[in-house]
Design a protein around this motif. Structure first.
Motif, PDB file in Angstrom:
ATOM      1  N   UNK A 300       0.814  -1.207   0.000  1.00  0.00           N
ATOM      2  CA  UNK A 300       0.000   0.000   0.000  1.00  0.00           C
ATOM      3  C   UNK A 300       0.850   1.260   0.000  1.00  0.00           C
ATOM      4  N   UNK A 301       2.157   1.120   0.294  1.00  0.00           N
ATOM      5  CA  UNK A 301       3.035   2.274   0.344  1.00  0.00           C
ATOM      6  C   UNK A 301       3.618   2.597  -1.015  1.00  0.00           C
ATOM      7  N   UNK A 302       3.067   3.594  -1.699  1.00  0.00           N
ATOM      8  CA  UNK A 302       3.548   3.978  -3.016  1.00  0.00           C
ATOM      9  C   UNK A 302       4.722   4.934  -2.905  1.00  0.00           C
ATOM     10  N   UNK A 303       5.608   4.878  -3.906  1.00  0.00           N
ATOM     11  CA  UNK A 303       6.590   5.941  -4.087  1.00  0.00           C
ATOM     12  C   UNK A 303       5.970   6.950  -5.045  1.00  0.00           C
ATOM     13  N   UNK A 304       5.958   8.211  -4.623  1.00  0.00           N
ATOM     14  CA  UNK A 304       5.270   9.252  -5.392  1.00  0.00           C
ATOM     15  C   UNK A 304       6.252  10.362  -5.740  1.00  0.00           C
ATOM     16  N   UNK A 305       6.198  10.819  -6.969  1.00  0.00           N
ATOM     17  CA  UNK A 305       7.010  11.943  -7.435  1.00  0.00           C
ATOM     18  C   UNK A 305       6.078  13.069  -7.865  1.00  0.00           C
ATOM     19  N   UNK A 306       6.264  14.244  -7.271  1.00  0.00           N
ATOM     20  CA  UNK A 306       5.505  15.438  -7.644  1.00  0.00           C
ATOM     21  C   UNK A 306       6.494  16.486  -8.131  1.00  0.00           C
ATOM     22  N   UNK A 307       6.217  17.067  -9.282  1.00  0.00           N
ATOM     23  CA  UNK A 307       7.069  18.109  -9.852  1.00  0.00           C
ATOM     24  C   UNK A 307       6.291  19.416  -9.885  1.00  0.00           C
ATOM     25  N   UNK A 308       6.929  20.463  -9.361  1.00  0.00           N
ATOM     26  CA  UNK A 308       6.302  21.787  -9.314  1.00  0.00           C
ATOM     27  C   UNK A 308       7.196  22.790 -10.035  1.00  0.00           C
ATOM     28  N   UNK A 309       6.598  23.566 -10.913  1.00  0.00           N
ATOM     29  CA  UNK A 309       7.293  24.653 -11.581  1.00  0.00           C
ATOM     30  C   UNK A 309       6.654  25.964 -11.170  1.00  0.00           C
ATOM     31  N   UNK A 310       7.347  26.706 -10.289  1.00  0.00           N
ATOM     32  CA  UNK A 310       6.724  27.899  -9.739  1.00  0.00           C
ATOM     33  C   UNK A 310       5.443  27.519  -9.027  1.00  0.00           C
ATOM     34  N   UNK A 311       4.309  28.133  -9.374  1.00  0.00           N
ATOM     35  CA  UNK A 311       3.047  27.790  -8.723  1.00  0.00           C
ATOM     36  C   UNK A 311       2.359  26.561  -9.311  1.00  0.00           C
ATOM     37  N   UNK A 312       2.860  26.072 -10.453  1.00  0.00           N
ATOM     38  CA  UNK A 312       2.142  25.038 -11.200  1.00  0.00           C
ATOM     39  C   UNK A 312       2.635  23.641 -10.811  1.00  0.00           C
ATOM     40  N   UNK A 475       1.129  11.260  -1.563  1.00  0.00           N
ATOM     41  CA  UNK A 475       1.064  12.266  -2.623  1.00  0.00           C
ATOM     42  C   UNK A 475       1.239  13.662  -2.035  1.00  0.00           C
ATOM     43  N   UNK A 476       0.581  13.918  -0.919  1.00  0.00           N
ATOM     44  CA  UNK A 476       0.698  15.230  -0.274  1.00  0.00           C
ATOM     45  C   UNK A 476       2.114  15.465   0.237  1.00  0.00           C
ATOM     46  N   UNK A 477       2.724  14.442   0.821  1.00  0.00           N
ATOM     47  CA  UNK A 477       4.079  14.582   1.352  1.00  0.00           C
ATOM     48  C   UNK A 477       5.070  14.875   0.229  1.00  0.00           C
ATOM     49  N   UNK A 478       4.864  14.258  -0.940  1.00  0.00           N
ATOM     50  CA  UNK A 478       5.761  14.520  -2.068  1.00  0.00           C
ATOM     51  C   UNK A 478       5.654  15.976  -2.510  1.00  0.00           C
ATOM     52  N   UNK A 479       4.435  16.514  -2.541  1.00  0.00           N
ATOM     53  CA  UNK A 479       4.270  17.924  -2.890  1.00  0.00           C
ATOM     54  C   UNK A 479       4.963  18.815  -1.868  1.00  0.00           C
ATOM     55  N   UNK A 480       4.775  18.520  -0.600  1.00  0.00           N
ATOM     56  CA  UNK A 480       5.365  19.338   0.463  1.00  0.00           C
ATOM     57  C   UNK A 480       6.891  19.388   0.321  1.00  0.00           C
ATOM     58  N   UNK A 481       7.513  18.287  -0.098  1.00  0.00           N
ATOM     59  CA  UNK A 481       8.972  18.258  -0.248  1.00  0.00           C
ATOM     60  C   UNK A 481       9.464  19.217  -1.322  1.00  0.00           C
ATOM     61  N   UNK A 482       8.596  19.598  -2.259  1.00  0.00           N
ATOM     62  CA  UNK A 482       9.033  20.547  -3.285  1.00  0.00           C
ATOM     63  C   UNK A 482       9.216  21.955  -2.719  1.00  0.00           C
ATOM     64  N   UNK A 483       8.763  22.184  -1.509  1.00  0.00           N
ATOM     65  CA  UNK A 483       8.896  23.491  -0.872  1.00  0.00           C
ATOM     66  C   UNK A 483      10.071  23.543   0.103  1.00  0.00           C
TER      67      UNK A 483
END
Length: 509
Positions: A300-312, A475-483
């Protein structure tokens, strides 16, 4: 008069012509609280829909506004099958046994069934049916055809036995719903969850977002009894959060204590569609960006990658495999292809595999940083003059709060663009824009914030989420790491604890 043979094949005529319901609000209006069903079109549609789910062995979900009659309809449907289908077995489960069966309480599921049975003509009851012998506690037996309606409550739901259909009543309000689901999977192929909404931090909401689960929705406007005058009166006497949740099916309404409220998340999705070409400078392949990788361990534990460019924020990528070596290389490739120059990851626990892999991986053209969110906050100074170390319990809280502020600005910008009160024209560099990702939008409004004994802000731990039956918000944790603020020094192996400088958690622009 319709014949018994006809009724056996027409659940709608059975309910409409022979079933009764109970509403104590009619007492004092010169009316009996017991009244025959008078199905409105949406209820008719639901009964045929439910019959199709049973015949196909589907998993299904009903999200309902208050007073839609969904629970009574599921009971009436099961009574029909109990009467006319041999060896049928329905099982109802709820958070406590009293909600399933409590003698004399018409709100309990089995009392609803008894209200229906007691008002059927004798010729329609099963031959040999004796209420004293066949209407028992959490069990209704049809002595003529072997059909049974049974009940379970609390932690015992789903344990043992088999059913033609298993119905979880008020499924959004059940503690440890994951355990209930694991139990009932083996009990029945046709499994249903019926509930009013209760925020986004529960299994019911996650099932609502699952395309493999059939969904039926009872909205306020589906009920012809709810006239505009009735709605205006009721809304005026109901607090806004209760109204939004109970009557408008707003999953983001019950957001008390959450770090990022649901309406803010939905605003970020809506802005992505509304702003369009104004975001072009951040959507091009050459725009700088940062990736965040939350490392899972398979299952159940996925590896998730989130990429953020500026606000997008781009559509997340995920891998459901324990092979974190291959996943690490895949994440590096995805980051390069997107044109992002930085990749942050959590090195703790299973993240150690990523650290080991990076020693031998080709990271040319990328800056890769391990971000231990349990570390102390950065040296950043916030607009009110306070240092991050004074405000937050750890780096995790600082990053989540930074993301929270970006979502708040998105919400205020949307209000401004729509001409609503409370709006503010924030620069696009300072907001956040989300793709329509069910996993990401479903996880962000879940973790709660709190203050520790020193008055510093903290974010709900994964252990606390697990106690609420909520899996890790990967998914949320991956986004948070971009900050995460970029370390002063570039990443050097094998160190996994960077020293943070004073850049804060500003957006890349």
């Amino acid at each position: 008069m319709l014949t018994k043979a006809h009724l056996a094949h027409n659940v709608v005529d059975f309910v409409n012509d022979w079933c009764w319901t109970y509403d104590p609000r009619e007492i004092g209006k010169d009316k009996s609280p017991f009244m025959p069903f008078d199905l409105f079109p949406k209820q008719v549609e639901f009964l045929w829909w439910l019959q199709e789910c049973v015949e196909n062995g589907d998993e299904w979900l009903v999200e309902k506004c208050r007073d839609a009659g969904a629970s009574y309809l599921t009971v009436a449907f099961c009574v029909h099958r109990w009467l006319f289908h041999d060896a049928f077995k329905a099982t109802f489960g709820s958070r406590v046994e009293d909600a399933v069966d409590k003698a004399g309480d018409p709100d309990s599921i089995f009392e609803k069934a008894r209200i229906i049975l007691k008002r059927l003509p004798l010729w329609m009851l099963p031959p040999g049916f004796d209420e004293r012998r066949h209407s028992l506690y959490m069990r209704l037996i049809n002595p003529a055809n072997g059909s049974v309606i049974s009940g379970q409550g609390g932690k015992n739901m789903g344990r043992g036995g088999r059913s033609s259909i298993y119905i979880v009543d008020e499924g959004a309000h059940i503690d440890q719903a994951e355990k209930v689901e694991a139990a009932i999977i083996g009990n029945a192929d046709c499994r249903g969850w019926v509930s009013s909404v209760n925020g986004m931090g529960n299994l019911f909401y996650r099932k609502r977002q699952n395309d493999s689960v059939k969904v039926f929705t009872f909205r306020l406007e589906d009920d012809p009894r709810k006239t505009p005058e009735w709605i205006a009166r009721k809304k005026a006497s109901t607090d806004p959060v209760t109204w939004a949740q109970e009557y408008e099916l707003d999953y983001g309404a019950s957001a008390e204590g959450v770090c990022i409220p649901g309406p803010w998340v939905q605003a970020a999705v809506k802005l992505g569609k509304l702003l369009g070409d104004r975001l072009e400078r951040w959507t091009s392949p050459t725009a700088p960006g940062v990736a965040g990788m939350d490392v899972g361990g398979g299952g159940k534990g996925k590896t998730v990658l989130v990429i953020r460019k500026g606000p997008v924020v781009r559509v997340p990528k995920s891998w459901n495999t324990p092979d974190n070596i291959t996943t690490t290389h895949a994440a590096l490739d995805e980051t390069r292809q997107a044109g992002a120059g930085v990749m942050n990851y959590d090195p703790i626990g299973v993240g150690n595999t990523v650290t080991s892999t990076l020693k031998h991986a080709n990271t040319d053209g990328l800056k890769v940083y391990p971000i231990n969110v349990g570390d102390s906050p950065s040296d950043a100074e916030w607009p009110d003059g306070r240092k991050a170390k004074e405000m937050f319990a750890n780096l995790k809280a600082e990053l989540w709060w930074t993301v929270r502020c970006a979502f708040q600005r998105s919400y205020e910008l949307l209000l401004f663009l729509e001409g609503q009160e409370g709006g503010c024209d924030h620069p696009l560099e300072d907001i956040i824009v989300l793709p329509d990702s069910k996993e990401l939008t479903g996880q962000l409004p879940v973790p709660k914030w709190l203050k520790n004994e020193k008055g510093r802000i903290g974010i709900e731990s994964k252990l606390s989420l697990a106690r609420r039956g909520i899996p890790s918000p990967d998914f949320a944790e991956a986004l948070v790491l971009t900050y995460a603020p970029e370390p002063i020094e570039d990443f050097v192996m094998p160190s996994i604890t960077p020293v943070f400088g004073g850049r804060g958690a500003g957006l890349l622009s």
